[in-house]
Design a protein around this motif. Structure first.
Motif, mmCIF file in Angstrom:
data_model
loop_
_atom_site.group_PDB
_atom_site.id
_atom_site.type_symbol
_atom_site.label_atom_id
_atom_site.label_comp_id
_atom_site.label_asym_id
_atom_site.label_seq_id
_atom_site.Cartn_x
_atom_site.Cartn_y
_atom_site.Cartn_z
ATOM 1 N N GLN A 103 8.747 9.336 -2.784
ATOM 2 C CA GLN A 103 7.134 9.548 -2.792
ATOM 3 C C GLN A 103 5.889 8.749 -2.370
ATOM 4 N N THR A 104 4.891 8.927 -1.705
ATOM 5 C CA THR A 104 4.260 7.825 -1.773
ATOM 6 C C THR A 104 2.879 8.069 -2.151
ATOM 7 N N ILE A 105 1.778 7.118 -3.294
ATOM 8 C CA ILE A 105 1.337 7.108 -4.166
ATOM 9 C C ILE A 105 -0.124 6.139 -4.127
ATOM 10 N N ILE A 106 -0.802 6.371 -3.655
ATOM 11 C CA ILE A 106 -2.414 6.374 -3.762
ATOM 12 C C ILE A 106 -3.472 5.752 -4.818
ATOM 13 N N MET A 107 -3.531 5.330 -5.207
ATOM 14 C CA MET A 107 -4.221 5.289 -6.476
ATOM 15 C C MET A 107 -5.535 4.327 -6.820
ATOM 16 N N VAL A 108 -6.762 5.172 -7.442
ATOM 17 C CA VAL A 108 -8.190 4.493 -7.611
ATOM 18 C C VAL A 108 -7.606 3.630 -8.444
ATOM 19 N N THR A 109 -8.178 2.263 -8.446
ATOM 20 C CA THR A 109 -8.312 1.657 -10.710
ATOM 21 C C THR A 109 -9.520 0.254 -10.239
ATOM 22 N N HIS A 110 -9.435 0.173 -11.523
ATOM 23 C CA HIS A 110 -10.444 -0.774 -11.507
ATOM 24 C C HIS A 110 -9.654 -1.955 -12.537
ATOM 25 N N ASP A 111 -8.533 -1.925 -12.594
ATOM 26 C CA ASP A 111 -7.639 -2.492 -13.803
ATOM 27 C C ASP A 111 -6.504 -3.620 -13.061
ATOM 28 N N ILE B 146 -5.251 -1.433 9.834
ATOM 29 C CA ILE B 146 -4.151 -1.915 9.268
ATOM 30 C C ILE B 146 -3.024 -1.372 8.565
ATOM 31 N N PRO B 147 -1.746 -1.872 8.842
ATOM 32 C CA PRO B 147 -0.197 -1.343 7.827
ATOM 33 C C PRO B 147 -0.443 -1.837 6.742
ATOM 34 N N TYR B 148 -0.686 -1.321 5.953
ATOM 35 C CA TYR B 148 -0.504 -1.389 4.079
ATOM 36 C C TYR B 148 0.613 -0.757 3.563
ATOM 37 N N ALA B 149 0.774 -1.735 2.508
ATOM 38 C CA ALA B 149 2.298 -1.720 2.109
ATOM 39 C C ALA B 149 3.531 -1.931 3.341
ATOM 40 N N THR B 150 4.303 -1.571 2.871
ATOM 41 C CA THR B 150 6.241 -1.908 3.430
ATOM 42 C C THR B 150 5.945 -1.122 4.632
ATOM 43 N N ALA B 151 6.986 -1.836 5.172
ATOM 44 C CA ALA B 151 6.872 -1.927 7.133
ATOM 45 C C ALA B 151 8.173 -1.075 7.169
ATOM 46 N N THR B 152 8.126 -0.125 7.811
ATOM 47 C CA THR B 152 9.132 0.691 8.413
ATOM 48 C C THR B 152 9.213 0.896 10.120
ATOM 49 N N SER B 153 10.201 1.490 10.309
ATOM 50 C CA SER B 153 9.725 1.753 11.726
ATOM 51 C C SER B 153 9.652 3.639 11.398
ATOM 52 N N MET B 154 9.446 4.642 10.634
ATOM 53 C CA MET B 154 9.283 5.808 10.563
ATOM 54 C C MET B 154 7.327 5.631 10.261
ATOM 55 N N LEU C 290 -7.000 3.244 7.952
ATOM 56 C CA LEU C 290 -5.767 3.198 7.250
ATOM 57 C C LEU C 290 -4.724 3.903 7.882
ATOM 58 N N SER C 291 -3.270 3.355 7.054
ATOM 59 C CA SER C 291 -2.330 4.133 7.977
ATOM 60 C C SER C 291 -1.452 3.046 6.587
ATOM 61 N N VAL C 292 -1.059 4.234 6.555
ATOM 62 C CA VAL C 292 -0.160 4.279 5.301
ATOM 63 C C VAL C 292 1.521 4.898 5.215
ATOM 64 N N ALA C 293 2.368 3.815 4.982
ATOM 65 C CA ALA C 293 3.330 4.005 5.298
ATOM 66 C C ALA C 293 3.805 4.668 3.669
ATOM 67 N N PRO D 87 3.493 6.663 9.744
ATOM 68 C CA PRO D 87 3.051 6.346 8.449
ATOM 69 C C PRO D 87 2.757 8.227 8.469
ATOM 70 N N ILE D 88 2.628 8.243 6.474
ATOM 71 C CA ILE D 88 1.646 9.170 6.325
ATOM 72 C C ILE D 88 1.318 10.174 5.791
ATOM 73 N N LEU D 89 0.042 9.191 5.973
ATOM 74 C CA LEU D 89 -1.373 8.940 6.595
ATOM 75 C C LEU D 89 -1.865 7.960 7.408
ATOM 76 N N ARG D 90 -2.629 8.703 7.996
ATOM 77 C CA ARG D 90 -3.400 8.050 9.468
ATOM 78 C C ARG D 90 -4.998 8.201 9.470
ATOM 79 N N ILE D 91 -5.768 7.614 8.934
ATOM 80 C CA ILE D 91 -6.922 8.137 8.886
ATOM 81 C C ILE D 91 -7.931 6.656 9.724
ATOM 82 N N ARG D 92 -8.546 7.358 10.723
ATOM 83 C CA ARG D 92 -9.230 6.699 11.684
ATOM 84 C C ARG D 92 -10.857 6.960 11.874
ATOM 85 N N ALA D 93 -11.769 5.597 12.272
ATOM 86 C CA ALA D 93 -13.501 6.079 12.245
ATOM 87 C C ALA D 93 -13.737 6.801 10.936
ATOM 88 N N LEU D 94 -13.440 7.078 9.778
ATOM 89 C CA LEU D 94 -14.007 7.783 8.695
ATOM 90 C C LEU D 94 -14.866 7.527 8.103
#
Ligand SMILES: Nc1ncnc2c1ncn2[C@@H]1O[C@H](COP(=O)(O)OP(=O)(O)OP(=O)(O)O)[C@@H](O)[C@H]1O
Ligand SMILES: [Mg+2]
Length: 262
Positions: free
Chosen positions: A202-210, A2-10, A38-41, A12-19
């Protein structure tokens, strides 16, 4: 995937497979991550939520090359981290990745300023004191630069950790509950700063409980028991809180084997 966040033709900066990530445990292996894709734009702000123990920190550490997964791959800007030796990996982390640790990880012997500038020194890069002051001021600590960690409150230490993750202008910032120790006003400052950084590339990946913190992101990813179970684009705090309540309830049911009535 699933591509997350904004869809772009670029790409992804981060691609995670079968982790997958397993830790040894007394009653057999603990499955912290199970087949995460996971794929992060680029230039997006992704929030990761999930009950305690669902694998959020493990995912962040594997994605940032701080920890080796049991299997699966992580690609940063097309570069598979498995192909890098320790020296190359350390260089990549210093130059391209910022990390705010859940436990801050400040060096106790160094002042706030020296802690913030550490990533630049480790990489033999030029220090611009005005930039350090600007960042510390941005997180509300302009007058605390010479303090050492033991002279700072938990929330102040957390803000030093945020400034340290940003000083080198990394392409991607991983932040593990960066507002967990902050009051509402300081949290809002940090979240606005991260929102701005994402809006400027910049790309931000943030864990939060809030749920309010998550509402600053472009999309929220929900983890439960090591799996991605849901995602929510353009989240509102209310929607996020609703989904989290369901997840926490099912996690409790899984532990106690019964429905929880309130
Ligand atoms: N070093 C370790 N050795 C053994 N088990 C571990 C280790 N680190 C994490 N775990 C286990 O892996 C699972 C995921 O842990 P992780 O720290 O990734 O969760 P989390 O979602 O970040 O939780 P929290 O919200 O409490 O920070 C948990 O069951 C945890 O007990
Ligand atoms: Mg954690």
């Amino acid at each position: 995937m699933i591509p997350y966040a904004t869809a772009t033709s670029m790409p992804p900066i981060l691609r995670i497979r079968a982790l997958r990530c397993e830790y040894p445990g007394e009653a057999g292996p603990v499955h912290a991550l199970r087949d995460v894709d996971l794929s992060v734009a680029r230039s997006s702000f992704l929030a990761i939520m999930g009950p305690s123990g669902s694998g959020k920190t493990t995912l962040l550490h594997c994605a940032a090359g701080l920890q080796n997964p049991t299997s699966g791959s992580v690609e940063l800007d097309g570069q598979d981290l498995r192909g890098l030796d320790q020296v190359q990996l350390a260089r990549l982390r210093r130059r391209r990745i910022g990390f705010v640790f859940q436990s801050f990880n400040l060096l106790p012997a160094l002042s706030a300023i020296d802690n913030v500038e550490l990533p630049l020194r480790l990489d033999s890069r030029k220090i611009e004191p005005a930039r350090t002051t600007e960042l510390l001021t941005r997180v509300g600590l302009g007058n605390r630069g010479s303090h050492r960690p033991h002279q700072l409150s938990g929330g102040q230490k957390q803000r030093v950790a945020v400034a340290r993750a940003l000083i080198a202008g990394p392409d991607i910032v991983f932040a593990d509950e960066p507002t967990g120790a902050l009051d509402i006003r300081s949290a809002r400052e940090v979240l606005r700063l991260m929102r701005e950084l994402a809006d400027h590339g910049q790309t931000i990946i943030m864990v939060t409980h809030d749920p309010v913190a998550a509402s600053y992101s472009d999309a929220v990813l929900f983890l439960a028991d090591g799996r991605i179970v849901d995602h929510l684009p353009r989240p509102t705090a209310q929607q996020v809180a609703g989904r989290m309540a369901v997840l926490v309830e099912s996690a409790e049911q899984a532990v106690h084997g019964t429905a929880v009535h309130r």
